[in-house]
Design a protein around this motif. Sequence first.
Motif, PDB file in Angstrom:
ATOM      1  N   GLU A 301      -9.337  29.355 -27.817  1.00 33.53           N
ATOM      2  CA  GLU A 301     -10.478  28.919 -27.004  1.00 33.53           C
ATOM      3  C   GLU A 301     -10.327  27.489 -26.329  1.00 33.53           C
ATOM      4  O   GLU A 301     -11.093  27.148 -25.724  1.00 33.53           O
ATOM      5  N   PHE A 302      -9.190  26.588 -26.878  1.00 34.57           N
ATOM      6  CA  PHE A 302      -9.160  25.379 -26.717  1.00 34.57           C
ATOM      7  C   PHE A 302      -7.982  25.180 -25.724  1.00 34.57           C
ATOM      8  O   PHE A 302      -8.001  24.380 -24.842  1.00 34.57           O
ATOM      9  N   ILE A 303      -6.998  26.097 -25.867  1.00 36.24           N
ATOM     10  CA  ILE A 303      -5.869  26.071 -24.860  1.00 36.24           C
ATOM     11  C   ILE A 303      -6.103  26.619 -23.508  1.00 36.24           C
ATOM     12  O   ILE A 303      -5.829  25.973 -22.554  1.00 36.24           O
ATOM     13  N   PHE A 304      -6.894  27.761 -23.501  1.00 39.33           N
ATOM     14  CA  PHE A 304      -7.205  28.404 -22.322  1.00 39.33           C
ATOM     15  C   PHE A 304      -7.808  27.818 -21.095  1.00 39.33           C
ATOM     16  O   PHE A 304      -7.320  27.610 -19.916  1.00 39.33           O
ATOM     17  N   PRO A 305      -8.919  27.120 -21.619  1.00 45.40           N
ATOM     18  CA  PRO A 305      -9.451  26.011 -20.713  1.00 45.40           C
ATOM     19  C   PRO A 305      -8.455  25.005 -20.045  1.00 45.40           C
ATOM     20  O   PRO A 305      -8.614  24.756 -18.805  1.00 45.40           O
ATOM     21  N   LEU A 306      -7.672  24.537 -20.965  1.00 49.12           N
ATOM     22  CA  LEU A 306      -6.708  23.593 -20.464  1.00 49.12           C
ATOM     23  C   LEU A 306      -5.832  24.119 -19.653  1.00 49.12           C
ATOM     24  O   LEU A 306      -5.384  23.381 -18.365  1.00 49.12           O
ATOM     25  N   LEU A 307      -5.185  25.334 -19.888  1.00 49.67           N
ATOM     26  CA  LEU A 307      -4.320  25.969 -18.985  1.00 49.67           C
ATOM     27  C   LEU A 307      -4.912  26.334 -17.450  1.00 49.67           C
ATOM     28  O   LEU A 307      -4.326  26.058 -16.474  1.00 49.67           O
ATOM     29  N   VAL A 308      -6.177  26.776 -17.498  1.00 50.91           N
ATOM     30  CA  VAL A 308      -6.874  26.950 -16.289  1.00 50.91           C
ATOM     31  C   VAL A 308      -7.293  25.648 -15.664  1.00 50.91           C
ATOM     32  O   VAL A 308      -6.942  25.618 -14.315  1.00 50.91           O
ATOM     33  N   HIS A 309      -7.510  24.696 -16.281  1.00 46.17           N
ATOM     34  CA  HIS A 309      -7.602  23.261 -15.451  1.00 46.17           C
ATOM     35  C   HIS A 309      -6.448  23.050 -14.800  1.00 46.17           C
ATOM     36  O   HIS A 309      -6.724  22.472 -13.692  1.00 46.17           O
ATOM     37  N   ALA A 346      -9.274  34.138  -2.977  1.00 49.84           N
ATOM     38  CA  ALA A 346      -9.287  34.102  -4.548  1.00 49.84           C
ATOM     39  C   ALA A 346     -10.667  33.825  -5.259  1.00 49.84           C
ATOM     40  O   ALA A 346     -10.865  34.654  -6.095  1.00 49.84           O
ATOM     41  N   LEU A 347     -11.431  32.788  -4.651  1.00 55.47           N
ATOM     42  CA  LEU A 347     -12.729  32.837  -5.131  1.00 55.47           C
ATOM     43  C   LEU A 347     -13.667  33.880  -5.390  1.00 55.47           C
ATOM     44  O   LEU A 347     -14.249  34.321  -6.316  1.00 55.47           O
ATOM     45  N   ASP A 348     -13.645  34.560  -4.076  1.00 48.03           N
ATOM     46  CA  ASP A 348     -14.212  35.793  -3.907  1.00 48.03           C
ATOM     47  C   ASP A 348     -13.853  36.948  -4.827  1.00 48.03           C
ATOM     48  O   ASP A 348     -14.764  37.268  -5.568  1.00 48.03           O
ATOM     49  N   PHE A 349     -12.418  36.989  -4.874  1.00 45.78           N
ATOM     50  CA  PHE A 349     -12.199  37.764  -5.982  1.00 45.78           C
ATOM     51  C   PHE A 349     -12.596  37.785  -7.299  1.00 45.78           C
ATOM     52  O   PHE A 349     -12.742  38.438  -7.979  1.00 45.78           O
ATOM     53  N   PHE A 350     -12.425  36.352  -7.696  1.00 40.91           N
ATOM     54  CA  PHE A 350     -12.512  36.126  -9.084  1.00 40.91           C
ATOM     55  C   PHE A 350     -14.225  36.519  -9.369  1.00 40.91           C
ATOM     56  O   PHE A 350     -14.393  37.160 -10.506  1.00 40.91           O
ATOM     57  N   ILE A 351     -14.918  35.996  -8.415  1.00 40.05           N
ATOM     58  CA  ILE A 351     -16.657  36.127  -8.918  1.00 40.05           C
ATOM     59  C   ILE A 351     -16.851  37.550  -8.721  1.00 40.05           C
ATOM     60  O   ILE A 351     -17.752  38.177  -9.732  1.00 40.05           O
ATOM     61  N   VAL A 352     -16.400  38.147  -7.952  1.00 39.97           N
ATOM     62  CA  VAL A 352     -16.744  39.689  -7.626  1.00 39.97           C
ATOM     63  C   VAL A 352     -16.188  40.365  -8.737  1.00 39.97           C
ATOM     64  O   VAL A 352     -17.059  41.257  -9.455  1.00 39.97           O
ATOM     65  N   SER A 353     -14.826  40.281  -9.182  1.00 40.38           N
ATOM     66  CA  SER A 353     -14.252  41.168 -10.220  1.00 40.38           C
ATOM     67  C   SER A 353     -15.105  40.722 -11.629  1.00 40.38           C
ATOM     68  O   SER A 353     -15.126  41.526 -12.214  1.00 40.38           O
ATOM     69  N   GLY A 354     -15.294  39.371 -11.748  1.00 44.99           N
ATOM     70  CA  GLY A 354     -16.218  39.125 -12.743  1.00 44.99           C
ATOM     71  C   GLY A 354     -17.157  39.566 -13.175  1.00 44.99           C
ATOM     72  O   GLY A 354     -17.776  39.991 -14.158  1.00 44.99           O
ATOM     73  N   ALA A 355     -17.920  39.769 -12.002  1.00 43.95           N
ATOM     74  CA  ALA A 355     -19.427  40.305 -11.821  1.00 43.95           C
ATOM     75  C   ALA A 355     -19.600  41.815 -12.079  1.00 43.95           C
ATOM     76  O   ALA A 355     -20.312  42.200 -12.821  1.00 43.95           O
TER      77      ALA A 355
ATOM     78  N   SER B 210     -21.100  22.754  -6.525  1.00 41.78           N
ATOM     79  CA  SER B 210     -20.350  22.578  -7.765  1.00 41.78           C
ATOM     80  C   SER B 210     -19.801  23.989  -7.997  1.00 41.78           C
ATOM     81  O   SER B 210     -20.498  24.890  -7.772  1.00 41.78           O
ATOM     82  N   SER B 211     -18.525  24.281  -8.314  1.00 41.51           N
ATOM     83  CA  SER B 211     -18.142  25.392  -8.659  1.00 41.51           C
ATOM     84  C   SER B 211     -17.426  25.015  -9.949  1.00 41.51           C
ATOM     85  O   SER B 211     -16.939  23.986 -10.459  1.00 41.51           O
ATOM     86  N   ALA B 212     -17.300  25.985 -10.952  1.00 38.86           N
ATOM     87  CA  ALA B 212     -16.769  26.081 -12.301  1.00 38.86           C
ATOM     88  C   ALA B 212     -15.210  26.018 -12.558  1.00 38.86           C
ATOM     89  O   ALA B 212     -14.781  26.710 -11.480  1.00 38.86           O
ATOM     90  N   LEU B 213     -14.878  25.557 -13.528  1.00 42.12           N
ATOM     91  CA  LEU B 213     -13.346  25.611 -13.982  1.00 42.12           C
ATOM     92  C   LEU B 213     -13.127  27.046 -13.819  1.00 42.12           C
ATOM     93  O   LEU B 213     -13.847  28.128 -13.995  1.00 42.12           O
ATOM     94  N   GLY B 214     -11.972  27.377 -13.086  1.00 45.03           N
ATOM     95  CA  GLY B 214     -11.342  28.657 -12.722  1.00 45.03           C
ATOM     96  C   GLY B 214     -12.029  29.434 -11.657  1.00 45.03           C
ATOM     97  O   GLY B 214     -11.659  30.389 -11.125  1.00 45.03           O
ATOM     98  N   TYR B 215     -13.302  28.815 -11.104  1.00 44.07           N
ATOM     99  CA  TYR B 215     -13.690  29.381  -9.997  1.00 44.07           C
ATOM    100  C   TYR B 215     -13.941  28.450  -8.958  1.00 44.07           C
ATOM    101  O   TYR B 215     -15.015  28.382  -8.262  1.00 44.07           O
ATOM    102  N   GLY B 216     -13.032  27.691  -8.547  1.00 46.69           N
ATOM    103  CA  GLY B 216     -12.962  26.837  -7.476  1.00 46.69           C
ATOM    104  C   GLY B 216     -13.389  25.415  -7.854  1.00 46.69           C
ATOM    105  O   GLY B 216     -13.649  24.705  -6.937  1.00 46.69           O
ATOM    106  N   MET B 217     -13.136  24.998  -9.188  1.00 47.43           N
ATOM    107  CA  MET B 217     -13.527  23.765  -9.362  1.00 47.43           C
ATOM    108  C   MET B 217     -12.681  22.633  -8.690  1.00 47.43           C
ATOM    109  O   MET B 217     -13.399  21.393  -8.488  1.00 47.43           O
ATOM    110  N   GLU B 218     -11.484  22.798  -8.463  1.00 49.01           N
ATOM    111  CA  GLU B 218     -10.540  22.102  -7.563  1.00 49.01           C
ATOM    112  C   GLU B 218     -11.042  21.695  -6.431  1.00 49.01           C
ATOM    113  O   GLU B 218     -11.067  20.567  -5.912  1.00 49.01           O
ATOM    114  N   TYR B 219     -12.001  22.403  -5.701  1.00 51.20           N
ATOM    115  CA  TYR B 219     -12.749  22.210  -4.191  1.00 51.20           C
ATOM    116  C   TYR B 219     -13.696  21.115  -4.642  1.00 51.20           C
ATOM    117  O   TYR B 219     -13.761  20.292  -3.713  1.00 51.20           O
ATOM    118  N   THR B 220     -14.361  21.361  -5.505  1.00 52.67           N
ATOM    119  CA  THR B 220     -15.486  20.476  -5.762  1.00 52.67           C
ATOM    120  C   THR B 220     -15.062  19.234  -6.181  1.00 52.67           C
ATOM    121  O   THR B 220     -15.367  18.011  -5.584  1.00 52.67           O
TER     122      THR B 220
END
Lengths: 449, 300
Positions: A301-309, A346-355, B210-220
């Motif tokens: 839970e702590f490392i994953f946000p860091l990796l995505v960041h 990619a952003l569309d893909f993330f958001i749509v597949s997540g939804a 704004s976009s969230a972490l993992g969802y385009g945060m870097e653009y914002t």
Amino acid sequence: MALKGAEIMKMLPKTNCKECGCATCFAFAMKLATGGVKLDDCPYIDPEVKAELEGAMAPPMKLVTIGAGQNAMVIGEEEVMFRHEKTFFHEPGIAVLISDKESEPDIDEKLARVKDLRFERIGNVLKVNLLALSNDSGDGGTFETLVKKAYETTDFPFILISEDTDILFSAAAMCADRRPLVYPVTNENVSASIPKLKELGLPAGVKGESLDEVIAVTSQLKDAGVEECVIDPGSRNMLDGIRDQTLIRRAALKKGFRPLGYPTMTFPCFMCRDKYEEALAASALMTKYAGIVVTSLTEKEFIFPLLVHRFNIYSDPRRPMTVEEKVYEVSQPDENSPILISTNYALDFFIVSGAIEEANIPAFLCIKDTGGIGVLAAWTSGKFTGEAIAEFFKKYDVENKVKHKKLIIPGVAKKLKDELEEELPSWEILLGPSEASDIPKFLSEEWKV
Amino acid sequence: MTYEAPLEKHPVNIREVVLGEGEKAQKIGGENTFPFHSFEGSLPNPPGLALEVLDMQPENWATWALDPFKDVSSDPVEWARKGVEEYGAEILCLRLLSTDPMGMDAAPEEAAKTVRKIVDSLNIPLIVLGTGTEDKDSKVLIEVARACSGKNLLLGPVLKGNYQEIAKAALEHGHAIVAQASMDANLTKELNIALCKFFPPEKIVVDPTSSALGYGMEYTFSIIESIKQFGLVDKDKMMQMPVFADIGIECWRTKEARESAEQGILWEATTGMTFLLAGANLVVFRHPEALRLIKSMISY
């Protein structure tokens, strides 16, 4: 700092001998500035001038390799202060701190956990890169046991940490083939460290209590021929860390100040009061230039946000973010599952597949290569038209994946509906929601076979 | 080579904008340097950290997002009060979700009544957001401006298609506005230029979305950084407005935030911290713990 052609010109023989293949020394200088020719091509350049030019033309921040082989971590050689000016090139290393004071079962568990900190995200593997092994026991044998275990059971590169220089280098000698970063090299131990660093061919983790102290150490190392350093300016809170990292990078990139022209390392593990703060400090320091962050965190839970960041900040802003063209299966769909189509942005893909995942209705998600541009722009430029999608259907045999003939298209693409009704006459085209966040609602209310 | 700290000075300031009125009013902006660079410039006001409140019962929120407010989530006034009294919020952001024409489609007058109630009972700086639907928002925000005349609310989002009506009402009733232009620094500037023909620049806060972490945060992140560079380095007067980031709604929508409480709080806090590092002056959080964390980390 890159040299300009005119500056190089002043240092050349100015004989226009043409032996380098250029018509004039000036032409040679201009080409040299942009990397089109090599300094060696000039047969008459003074050796001292050559050394000086080589130094001046080297990248302003050194490239440093920690580890060897496949898992080697390469940091440094950054070129900009702000990612939108070009890009950040080398992802910082995330190092997990393990102390030789921890119990054996704790160490075993931690090593196992760190190996599991790997995640896939749009075809990229996100993972922790380094182990920071720390000799807190003060005992050489205990430290060597830890290093040996990490060496034998993992293939991570190491940062070796010990205040005792003898213990530090005897542990380093044990794993020199993995090219560990040895830390700390300080004002006090730099003279003793130099012969060992050179003998083992290792990069130095330089620590100073101030930037002036760091500069004294890196200068001494450089004079002795130790080229690869990683700098810890000693900051032990987040805001001081941001200040130091900013000044170091600025001095290197904008002033061409060589003694600070190295990647940095920071210790969020020693800056914080709890795990949340540590995770935040680590991500903040990565945003602001750290080459390595050392953390004590190992929970997903702590490392994953860091990796995505890190993945976000180090993505290249010059390239559109794309995913692979194909028919994605979201949550194991079957022949009665809905089919949706979208672009490979990619952003569309993330958001749509997540939804779709959120909707809890398995589905096929067709992703058409549009060169990474969104629905409307792709439609305008002919990459997401009825014709293009009909071709996609043929290419991926979409028809035979399901029993029904209903295709859900993005709600913003109203005109696409007419085109598709023409191109795929046997299909019913359903106009989906305009906002991906409305997909769960849409699917649960509208989807019937 | 002798080392001299490579400090950078900028001869201009980001504009200072006042939120709210009376003794609890807060200022944001006013800095002449990059975020947290107190070693080379002046940052007279810490970033504003606002807590989100909905004007209706939230639907479909992750349990841990709703938990801090679950006893008050059907009453926006009590929700707001809890945010201030229990979680220490110094700025609130009321989202008028009830007015969504695709949802409940509540009347502007109803929404304005709720805003007025919160203003009367708490009197702290209040951001009031519509749903981003141009027509409806302009009716709703004009009504809110009127109902809370003189309270110096921050009203938004003001968009290209409704800026004239909303900004006019804000001007008449003494409010500030959030000018929103999506993910493009040039559009931010265009909207500011259009607004400044009749609206005071010191009453504008900009929202590049704004976009969230993992969802385009870097653009914002990069757009905020470039807006700040245009303002401070290039001294562009139309790019010197404080920057607003509405992150709670984006972060808590992600599946990662919905996976666990720890990860959700970090998802939001990481996004918030990243935008603060880019130069955001006012950030809206949904989870009080994310807000608390950020506050404690940037003030020690």
